[in-house]
Motif scaffolding. Sequence first.
Motif, short mmCIF file in Angstrom:
data_model
loop_
_atom_site.label_atom_id
_atom_site.label_comp_id
_atom_site.label_asym_id
_atom_site.label_seq_id
_atom_site.Cartn_x
_atom_site.Cartn_y
_atom_site.Cartn_z
N ARG A 228 45.88 28.84 45.75
CA ARG A 228 44.92 29.14 46.00
C ARG A 228 44.26 29.76 45.45
O ARG A 228 42.85 29.95 44.53
CB ARG A 228 44.27 30.15 47.34
CG ARG A 228 43.83 30.82 48.41
CD ARG A 228 43.53 31.19 49.46
NE ARG A 228 44.45 30.66 50.54
CZ ARG A 228 43.43 29.37 51.30
NH1 ARG A 228 42.03 28.96 50.73
NH2 ARG A 228 43.63 29.28 52.27
N SER A 229 44.30 31.29 45.02
CA SER A 229 44.12 31.98 43.14
C SER A 229 44.10 31.42 42.41
O SER A 229 43.38 31.97 41.35
CB SER A 229 44.51 33.44 43.64
OG SER A 229 46.18 33.52 43.34
N GLY A 230 45.17 30.10 42.16
CA GLY A 230 45.54 29.71 40.51
C GLY A 230 46.13 30.65 40.14
O GLY A 230 45.87 31.27 38.58
N ARG A 231 46.83 31.48 40.64
CA ARG A 231 47.87 32.72 39.71
C ARG A 231 49.14 32.73 39.33
O ARG A 231 49.68 32.16 40.74
CB ARG A 231 47.66 34.68 40.36
CG ARG A 231 45.66 34.37 40.23
CD ARG A 231 44.74 34.14 38.92
NE ARG A 231 45.78 35.11 37.80
CZ ARG A 231 45.27 35.64 36.71
NH1 ARG A 231 43.55 34.85 36.34
NH2 ARG A 231 45.73 36.35 35.83
N LEU A 232 49.54 32.39 38.44
CA LEU A 232 51.09 32.21 38.16
C LEU A 232 51.41 33.61 38.50
O LEU A 232 51.48 34.46 37.39
CB LEU A 232 51.36 31.22 37.28
CG LEU A 232 52.86 30.67 36.97
CD1 LEU A 232 53.57 30.72 38.09
CD2 LEU A 232 53.33 30.49 35.52
#
Length: 297
Positions: A228-232
Amino acid sequence: MPEHEAGGPLGTPTLEVRDFLRRRREQIAQRWADEPLFRTVFPLPRDEAVEAGKAVVDALAQVADAQRVEDSDAAGFTGVREQLARMSASRSRAGLSITQVSNELAALWPPVDRLLASELEEMPTEELRACTTTLSTLMGTLRVVAMQYAGADHSGDAWTWVRSGDRHTLMLADGLGHGPEAARASTAAVDAVRGRPHLGPAEMLRLLHVELGATRGAAVAVAQLDARSGRLWFAGIGNIGARMREGDRWRALLSRPGIVGVHRPGTVREDEFAWSADSVLFLHTDGLPSRWSPPSD
């Protein structure tokens, strides 16, 4: 119950892939019959290679139908395990290294990918990408199943993928040394991760250090993506290699020295990165050199 080992709810790309495999069974098998893995194991008559290919496609469709595309223990693989064992073991006995056998298995993916792209070219981009990802996962699981028989009775390498809400977690473990004890360590890591899909990478490594305390230990890397947030987020201990594609370059993701279950650093570093639709992540054990980078294609 935590969500894990599932291709998604009914009506998702998993079933699109299942239907595609059933429709294209003959074409896929014909293409595979000309690949080195099938051609050298089933040299004559060619029909035998085609029939073997059809059996594998049927197995993949069954696994997709069961919504277990990343589960190497899925019942659909039962009928072809002996065949896959014959193929992998045969290539190993012919003198191929584990890496070479793995590459021959990987070569089965492009012909299927091209057929999928051709058949679903009118599908919206995001849906096509989801189908491609699902099929790629399924082919990767097939590769894992086949590699279990290539060159060794026990593999110290193990991996798993789990999901908790929007968070997807990938873990790769390399048990210390070789043989059944190394396999026991890496398998323990898989079991622990599957039971705690909600934990972040650093917290997961702290848990694994406890869980692997009764084993010889393992090198472990954990990557977690929030879709959802596009964070890894990434954290690792030991010599697991990690590369992430960012634009036109590869970034090395760094692990801390140590052995999970034996010697853990006082603090576990957890790095955070931006993730986009074009990002790619590779995790690999020391079967590949530490300075390895994925090829341009």
